[in-house]
Write a protein that holds these residues in place. Structure first.
Motif, PDB file in Angstrom:
ATOM      1  N   GLN A 561       0.784  -1.201   0.066  1.00 37.14           N
ATOM      2  CA  GLN A 561      -0.024   0.022   0.018  1.00 37.14           C
ATOM      3  C   GLN A 561       0.789   1.323   0.099  1.00 37.14           C
ATOM      4  O   GLN A 561       1.740   1.288   0.687  1.00 37.14           O
ATOM      5  CB  GLN A 561      -0.933  -0.030   1.438  1.00 37.14           C
ATOM      6  N   GLN A 594      -4.164  -3.353  -7.930  1.00 35.19           N
ATOM      7  CA  GLN A 594      -5.134  -2.312  -8.419  1.00 35.19           C
ATOM      8  C   GLN A 594      -4.712  -1.968 -10.100  1.00 35.19           C
ATOM      9  O   GLN A 594      -3.714  -1.849 -10.417  1.00 35.19           O
ATOM     10  CB  GLN A 594      -4.845  -1.035  -7.699  1.00 35.19           C
ATOM     11  N   PRO A 633      -8.888  -3.744   0.221  1.00 36.51           N
ATOM     12  CA  PRO A 633      -8.458  -3.629  -1.136  1.00 36.51           C
ATOM     13  C   PRO A 633      -7.730  -4.933  -1.355  1.00 36.51           C
ATOM     14  O   PRO A 633      -6.934  -4.875  -2.726  1.00 36.51           O
ATOM     15  CB  PRO A 633      -7.296  -2.486  -1.074  1.00 36.51           C
ATOM     16  N   PRO A 640      -9.745  -4.684  -4.946  1.00 42.32           N
ATOM     17  CA  PRO A 640      -8.484  -3.646  -5.252  1.00 42.32           C
ATOM     18  C   PRO A 640      -8.860  -2.631  -5.994  1.00 42.32           C
ATOM     19  O   PRO A 640      -8.041  -1.641  -5.871  1.00 42.32           O
ATOM     20  CB  PRO A 640      -7.315  -4.389  -5.923  1.00 42.32           C
TER      21      PRO A 640
END
Length: 869
Positions: A561, A594, A633, A640
């Motif tokens: 992250q 992501q 996420p 995500p």
């Protein structure tokens, strides 16, 4: 006859709130308000001895408050303890003519209020002087000298008057507490030491021919405390709502066991947590939506297991700043409130140590100078709840094999090689472990059998450099650390082992009195190894169900992250009475898996208007975003591609400070929430595969209410406050669903705190709390699951009922024993004095046909002691 005017006596504890403007901004942009220089008496005027008192050879002490302006002039004198016989009028007339070097808050001259004791000591008139001229005698040698120190702390007493009444001689101690006399006649003489706020010290000394008599006097403070500061007016305040709590105010609030950080839970806008634990529920939001900071940088936890005590030793704290909402652009990535814990620098006068022991834990702190420019502070704490609970006999229920235990430690080094540069290195470690063994399965869930082991820990190393010039200030902090969360219960397990790196750099430039520009960079990153085999964590509003009926999710991989942010803020004062603070924060967030980085723009505005010298109007509006957190996420447990939650915050209010030690503030607030993360049963295509969406940004919410704070800052003996919150927090998880309450909604929260210092070292305090019960979802029936032979509850409307309201009285009694070189505080902290356990939930039998309230802790007495030197 002579008059003895006592020198400046600072109050023995802090009053953090004073007349407007108040608050402050450190060189990092963090709200502060630190007294960096106390006022110093520059010109003292001797009062005329009242004829009535002189005729009767009376003595007296006049206690008073003196308001000192930012220029050092005396603006007001108020007698608090009159002495009569003409002493009061004479003292006031003299003090009005005093001149001071002004106090400084954050190194800027600021008005303050001090407590002052003007003491009158009767001395016989000197014999008549021979009118005949003569030759001056040579100056006699020093034959009587010594030191005057505060009893218990050994702090030098600056400005104490040392008097030889029979000889009509006197002198004043210097900054080191030293004094000396020349040519004292041989023999035994009475010695008197007088200083405002201290008991008169009387003794006798014998002066011998040809020798110097040396003495050391320990003078007793009337109201003893190891802390020393003043009720003060701080520099201009840029936050809409900020409450700063100084350590001296709250060390002895009942029910906190001397833990300063637990006092935050008694402020407006903070709901009572379940089991009086360590969760911070600010304005109805979940604890995860608020941020906890230490010197402007995040810490993973604020409290040890169950909220028993904080992870940072209170002895090393300077203050705690509480911002419930509408905070400045300096803070981000949260939609709730802010708690910023400010650590203090080590004391540099000598070595100091404190050792505390109670029925739950022991802790110790040692600090002092290494060189003239380098100081250190070391603190540590260890609980022994496991040893205490190990003495409790086993019952018919599950047996307790390993009870909760925790420890923490802190190290801080501060180096000031040059006047404008400060370097600090700070290390922090904390670890909690809870272990249980169940002899038999739980009635509602046969899978809960075997070990329960929960471990949370973190380590941080922080390096900081601060530069302060006339107009420019720079503050840079680098953090490297690690966080561990490990959970095992039966066949379920979770382990998160992360490496954390953070950078915060802030610059502030003052263009002139009306304009200041501030901005900075704020980067937080985490690299974690996650292994798990658990059910999906419950979402907000989801009632508990037997875990045996839920699907087990698994993961074993690396996650990262990354939250880079930048911000800028302008502090503009177009006229003296108006402060306008527009700010802008740009936030980004990147997660593993992501598809693309996300960015949010967060404009904010705060306005303060001084309607009069004592009344301030305030208001603010701003946009706040909170990125997905924890498991949200991740691919295994969440989504995500989630967006950040958004909060539009508005507030208006007023503050009234008729006297520096009294504060009254009220505020109306409204938070408009959208993008709330909720459960999703839909599917999405990711990497060419159809997978469960699990979570989505489909919820909206609204939180509104009113907060009130009436506060009496600690002066000589009394302090306390009353805080009240009236609020409602509601949300809607889908466009089709009805509005329902947040899990932590509490309509009314009332707290009243008072503490009073009595003579002979006694102090008593009480805390009364009331809170509405938390919402709960009623069980309306159950069905049997044939595959597991477990009854599954059927629930009614989410959070449609409330638990009974909570009320509790806590009492604390302290006794200070002051010795020459050290001091001992013994206390009894009685939580839930009238034994009224709070209802924390509802427990059901195996088929949910019967229920009973689940209650929290009953009366809890904690006996402890703390020694310091």
């Amino acid at each position: 006859m002579k008059t003895l005017a006592a020198v400046l006596c600072l109050l023995v504890a802090t009053g953090a709130m004073a007349q407007a403007p108040e608050g402050g901004v450190s060189d990092a942009g963090v709200p502060t308000g630190v007294l960096t220089k106390p006022p110093v008496l520059k010109r003292q005027v001797e009062a005329a001895y009242p004829p009535e008192a002189a005729a009767q050879q009376l003595e007296g002490t006049v206690m008073m408050f003196i308001d000192i302006s930012e220029t050092g002039a005396v603006t007001n004198v108020e007698v608090t303890e009159p002495a009569g016989h003409g002493f009061d009028e004479a003292a006031v007339e003299a003090v009005k003519q005093f001149e001071f070097e002004p106090a400084e808050v954050d190194n800027v001259p600021a008005p303050v209020r001090i407590q002052y004791a003007y003491q009158f000591v009767f001395r016989p008139a000197p014999p008549p002087v021979d009118a005949d001229g003569g030759t001056a005698e040579p100056e006699a040698p020093v034959n009587f000298s010594g030191e005057a120190l505060e009893r218990g702390t050994r702090k030098p007493l600056n400005g104490a008057e040392v008097v030889l009444p029979e000889l009509d001689q006197s002198t004043v101690t210097d900054a080191e507490g030293r004094f000396s006399f020349r040519g004292v006649p041989v023999g035994t003489h009475e010695v008197l030491v007088v200083l405002g706020g201290y008991d008169r010290f009387r003794t006798k000394e014998t002066v011998t021919e040809g020798q110097e008599t040396r003495a050391k006097y320990y003078v007793q403070k009337r109201i003893f405390s190891p802390y020393e500061t003043v009720v003060r007016s701080d520099r201009e305040r840029k936050e809409v709502t900020q409450t700063s709590i100084q350590v001296a105010e709250v060390q002895r609030i009942p029910g906190t066991q001397g833990d300063t950080l637990k006092v935050v839970q008694n402020l407006p806008g903070v709901a009572r947590p379940a089991f009086n634990g360590g969760q911070l529920i600010i304005r109805g939001t979940s604890p995860q939506e608020s941020g906890v900071f230490l010197d402007g940088q995040r810490i993973p936890l604020l409290f040890h297991f169950g909220g028993l005590t904080s992870v940072y030793n209170s002895e090393l704290l300077e203050a705690v700043d509480y911002l419930p909402g509408n905070f400045s652009a300096y803070y981000g990535d949260i939609t709730g409130g802010v708690i910023n814990v400010r650590s203090r620098e080590p004391r540099m006068d000598r070595i100091h140590a404190t050792v505390g022991v109670n029925l739950i834990e022991s802790n110790a702190v040692i600090e002092g100078p290494i060189t003239d420019t380098l100081g250190f502070a070391v603190g540590g704490r260890r609980s022994y709840i496991d040893l205490v609970l190990g003495l409790v006999p086993e019952g018919d229920g599950p047996s307790l094999q390993v009870a909760p235990r925790y420890y923490d430690a802190q190290l801080k080094l501060v180096w000031k090689p040059l006047s404008r540069h400060t370097f600090s290195l700070q290390g922090i470690t904390s670890r909690d472990r809870l272990g249980l063994v169940f002899d038999r399965p739980a009635d509602n869930d046969p899978t809960i059998n075997g070990d329960l082991d929960v471990t949370t820990a973190f380590n941080q190393l922080r390096l900081r450099h601060q530069y302060r010039a006339e107009a420019l200030t720079l503050d840079t902090q680098v953090l490297v650390g690690g966080t561990l969360v490990e959970f095992v219960i039966g066949q379920r397990n979770l382990k998160i082992d992360s490496t954390d790196v953070a950078l915060r750099s802030t610059a502030e430039y003052v263009f002139g009195e009306p304009l200041t520009l501030a901005g900075g960079l704020d980067v937080v990153s985490s690299f974690a190894r996650v292994t798990a085999r658990i059910q999906a964590p419950p979402r907000e509003g989801e009632p508990p169900t037997p875990t045996v009926t839920e699907e087990l999710l698994t993961t074993d991989g690396d996650y990262h992250q990354y939250f880079p942010s930048t911000w800028v803020e302008l502090r503009w004062r177009p006229i003296q009475e108006l402060l306008v603070v527009p700010g802008l924060r740009l936030e980004s967030y990147v997660f593993t898996d992501q598809e693309s980085p996300r960015r949010t723009l967060n404009p904010r505005l705060a306005v303060r208007y001084w309607l009069t010298e004592t009344v301030t109007l305030k208001g603010g509006a701003g946009v706040y975003h909170g990125p997905p957190i924890q498991e949200e996420p991740s691919t295994a447990f969440g989504n995500p591609d989630l967006l950040a939650k958004r909060s539009l915050q508005y507030s208006v209010g007023a503050e009234w400070q008729a006297r520096p030690e009294w504060f009254l503030g009220g505020e109306v607030f409204y938070n408009d929430l959208d993008g709330l993360i909720v459960r999703s049963n839909a599917t999405v295509v990711r990497d060419g595969e159809v997978v469960p969406e699990r979570l989505t940004n489909g919820g909206v919410g609204r939180i509104y209410g009113f907060e009130l704070l009436v506060r009496r800052s600690l002066t000589d003996r009394l302090f306390g406050w009353i805080s009240y919150t009236l609020s409602r927090s509601e949300r809607r998880d889908t466009p089709e669903s009805a509005w329902r309450l947040f899990d932590n909604d509490q309509t009314h929260v009332l707290t009243a705190i008072a503490s009073y210092k009595l003579p002979a070292g006694w102090e008593v305090g009480a805390r009364l709390r009331f809170a509405s019960g938390n919402p709960t979802t009623p069980v309306v029936g159950s069905v049997r699951d044939d595959g597991t032979d477990v009854f599954v509850p059927l629930y009614g409307a989410v959070n449609s009922r409330r638990l009974p309201s909570f009320n509790q009285l806590d009492i604390r009694v302290d006794k200070n024993f002051v010795f020459d070189r050290w001091a001992l505080n013994v206390y009894l902290d009685l939580t839930n004095a009238y034994n009224n356990p709070a209802v924390e939930g509802i427990a059901y039998n195996y088929n949910y046909s019967e229920s009973a309230f689940f209650e929290g802790l009953p009366i809890l007495p904690i006996l402890g002691a703390k020694g310091s030197f």
